[in-house]
Design a protein around this motif. Structure first.
Motif, mmCIF file in Angstrom:
data_model
loop_
_atom_site.group_PDB
_atom_site.id
_atom_site.type_symbol
_atom_site.label_atom_id
_atom_site.label_comp_id
_atom_site.label_asym_id
_atom_site.label_seq_id
_atom_site.Cartn_x
_atom_site.Cartn_y
_atom_site.Cartn_z
ATOM 1 N N ALA A 62 0.834 -1.206 0.000
ATOM 2 C CA ALA A 62 0.000 0.000 0.000
ATOM 3 C C ALA A 62 0.866 1.253 0.000
ATOM 4 O O ALA A 62 0.554 2.237 -0.680
ATOM 5 N N GLU A 63 1.957 1.202 0.748
ATOM 6 C CA GLU A 63 2.870 2.348 0.804
ATOM 7 C C GLU A 63 3.488 2.603 -0.560
ATOM 8 O O GLU A 63 3.572 3.754 -1.023
ATOM 9 N N ALA A 64 3.899 1.535 -1.238
ATOM 10 C CA ALA A 64 4.525 1.671 -2.556
ATOM 11 C C ALA A 64 3.540 2.168 -3.611
ATOM 12 O O ALA A 64 3.942 2.828 -4.570
ATOM 13 N N GLN A 65 2.249 1.876 -3.420
ATOM 14 C CA GLN A 65 1.230 2.244 -4.414
ATOM 15 C C GLN A 65 0.393 3.448 -3.969
ATOM 16 O O GLN A 65 -0.644 3.724 -4.563
ATOM 17 N N ARG A 66 0.860 4.156 -2.968
ATOM 18 C CA ARG A 66 0.093 5.295 -2.448
ATOM 19 C C ARG A 66 -0.147 6.322 -3.559
ATOM 20 O O ARG A 66 0.790 6.730 -4.249
ATOM 21 N N GLY A 67 -1.399 6.735 -3.705
ATOM 22 C CA GLY A 67 -1.749 7.676 -4.764
ATOM 23 C C GLY A 67 -2.076 7.000 -6.082
ATOM 24 O O GLY A 67 -2.573 7.641 -7.009
ATOM 25 N N VAL A 68 -1.774 5.689 -6.173
ATOM 26 C CA VAL A 68 -2.062 4.919 -7.391
ATOM 27 C C VAL A 68 -3.250 3.991 -7.148
ATOM 28 O O VAL A 68 -4.164 3.885 -7.959
#
Length: 501
Positions: free
Chosen positions: A270-276
């Motif tokens: 979730a952190e890596a895909q934040r905003g996506v």
């Protein structure tokens, strides 16, 4: 005598409860004066028979009590008694909630129908678009809501201030905005002017914006930073996730412990895909039926799925596989890279489809509904929906009228079981009726009037390309109310109880 005393006591108790209400009851002769006397008022236009109004009532009372000390007034108008007043304010469905800042400054209420949401929304409405903050009031301002934004800008930097204020005007329904030009306060908060700090009561507590002040960039920052890294999908948050403009990844689990465990495993993704991609857990014990809407089995948990909210496409993760960090990461990475095909749920295309109402399924949706040469009126229904069953004979009559009219090749009356077929539309309740005009399929119009043959004909004639008007053969009176009740899927309880979002 004893019974008379009991009755008298009951009446007195009821009167005491009624008088204790913090919601002001308004009528035509009191409405204008009340609005003028208060800076901001939330008014509910309702009907006593309306199920959604009944569900809202205790939440509305609770919010009124919470807002009383803040000088924010809540009021209500019974539209069955105050017909002229409700027509004057353009009420077409119940409940209708509007925010009044005087009689000439009126806006629709855009929040959820829960006490906490109403309270939060109206507090933001009562504040100026941007509030001044200083050393003395900053800590209190941080607690004004779950999320607040404060800009720290030099007194000479008018350009940055103007940009921030324009964002605040645009997003004032979403967040309280604060402003400070004190250098010492900015330094105390760990930033250098110009900067924006988004304070929140979850995750890391705050996020900082230090890029160039541009409206679009600040809006994106606010939307991304204000969304929990892994939130929770429920009745109060569902519409926010659906309108966020990015996909939503669901983590279904039946216990709080299991949801917490899975959240911890997926948190780095979730952190890596934040905003996506937004990630959120969902209580499968309470809302497991929603798994079926994502083309998952609704009785096998835990489960994971991604919904492309803009196109309403579903990407279910194989429920036979265990949910692990590595497997979910691979699934999410493939989704982002466009390597996964969406799952499409569809009934078979009917062998014959020549009845007065065309039967639409996912596999023929584009062929029928998006036929650019025809005005298409389509009903999205659920088999268990009581209102849909009541509408069915009138809808068949409507279809028959057009089928034998001069417009038979120009107007299509159609229906689709939205529980058994994936459709590109996000349907919030049943029945939902939309008109897709010929030559303008991207400008569908949602019907909100009375569910009568006469009114549906008028709607097609007014909004379709061909202005197709037909005449009813009989003059049977309709029992439908003049205004329709706002319909959500959860309100429809026919043969079954459906706990939906």
């Amino acid at each position: 005598m004893h019974n008379i005393q009991k009755l008298a006591f009951g009446l007195l108790a009821a009167a005491a409860v009624a008088s204790a209400s913090d919601v002001e009851v308004l009528k035509k002769d009191t409405f204008d004066d009340f609005i003028k006397a208060n800076d901001v008022v939330l008014a509910e236009f309702y009907a006593p028979w309306c199920g959604h109004c009944k569900a809202l009532a205790p939440e509305y009372e609770d919010a009124a009590t919470q807002l009383k000390d803040k000088g924010i007034k809540l009021a209500k108008v019974d539209c069955t008694e105050e017909t002229d007043l409700c027509q004057q304010h353009g009420v077409e469905g119940y409940p209708t909630l509007k925010v009044f800042r005087g009689l000439d400054n009126v806006s629709p209420y855009k929040g959820q129908r829960k006490a906490a949401a109403i309270t939060s929304y109206m507090i933001k409405q009562s504040l100026p678009a941007v509030s001044g903050v200083n050393k003395e009031n900053l800590e209190d301002f941080k607690k004004a809501d779950k999320v607040v934004l404060v800009a720290y800008v030099s007194p000479t930097d008018k350009a940055s201030r103007d940009v921030f204020e324009s964002v605040a005007e645009k997003l004032r329904d979403n967040f309280p905005f604060g402003f400070s030009n004190e250098v010492d306060l900015a330094e105390a908060e760990g930033v250098t002017q110009p900067a924006i700090v988004l304070y929140k009561d979850f995750d890391e507590g705050k996020s900082t914006f230090t890029a160039k002040f541009e409206v679009e960039a600040i809006e994106k920052f606010a939307k991304t930073a204000s969304t929990p890294l892994i939130g929770e999908v429920g009745p109060e948050t569902y519409s926010d996730y659906m309108s966020a403009g990015i996909p939503l990844a669901y983590i279904f689990a039946e216990t709080p412990e299991e949801r917490k465990e899975l959240s911890e495993a997926i948190k780095p993704i979730a952190e890596a895909q934040r905003g996506v991609i937004n990630f959120a857990t969902i209580d499968a014990a309470a809302y497991g039926a929603h798994a079926g809407n994502l083309n998952l089995k609704a009785d096998k948990f835990p489960a994971f799925a991604i919904q492309e909210t803009v196109k309403n496409q579903k990407f279910p993760y194989d429920q036979e596989k265990k949910i692990t960090h590595d497997d979910i990461k691979a699934f999410v990475d493939d989704f982002v890279a466009g390597k996964i095909e969406p799952s499409v749920k569809s009934e078979p295309i009917p062998e014959t489809n020549d009845g007065p109402v065309a039967v639409v399924v996912a596999k023929n949706y584009e062929q029928i509904v998006l036929d650019d040469t025809k005005d298409v009126l389509i009903e999205f229904y659920a088999p268990w929906c009581g209102h849909c069953k009541s509408l069915a004979p009138k809808y068949e009559e409507l279809g028959a009228l057009y089928a034998k009219s001069e417009f038979k090749d120009k107007v299509v009356i159609a229906k689709v079981d939205a529980t058994a077929n994936d459709v590109p539309d996000e349907i919030q309740g049943f029945p939902t009726i939309k008109l897709y005009p010929a030559g303008a399929k991207d400008k569908a119009v949602t019907y909100s009037g009375a569910r009568t043959v006469e009114d549906l004909i008028k709607f097609i004639a007014e909004n379709g390309k061909y202005k197709a008007h037909v005449v009813e053969e009989t003059e049977e009176a309709s029992a439908a109310p003049a205004a329709s009740e706002s319909s959500t899927a959860s309100a429809e309880t026919a043969e079954e109880t459906h706990d939906e979002l």
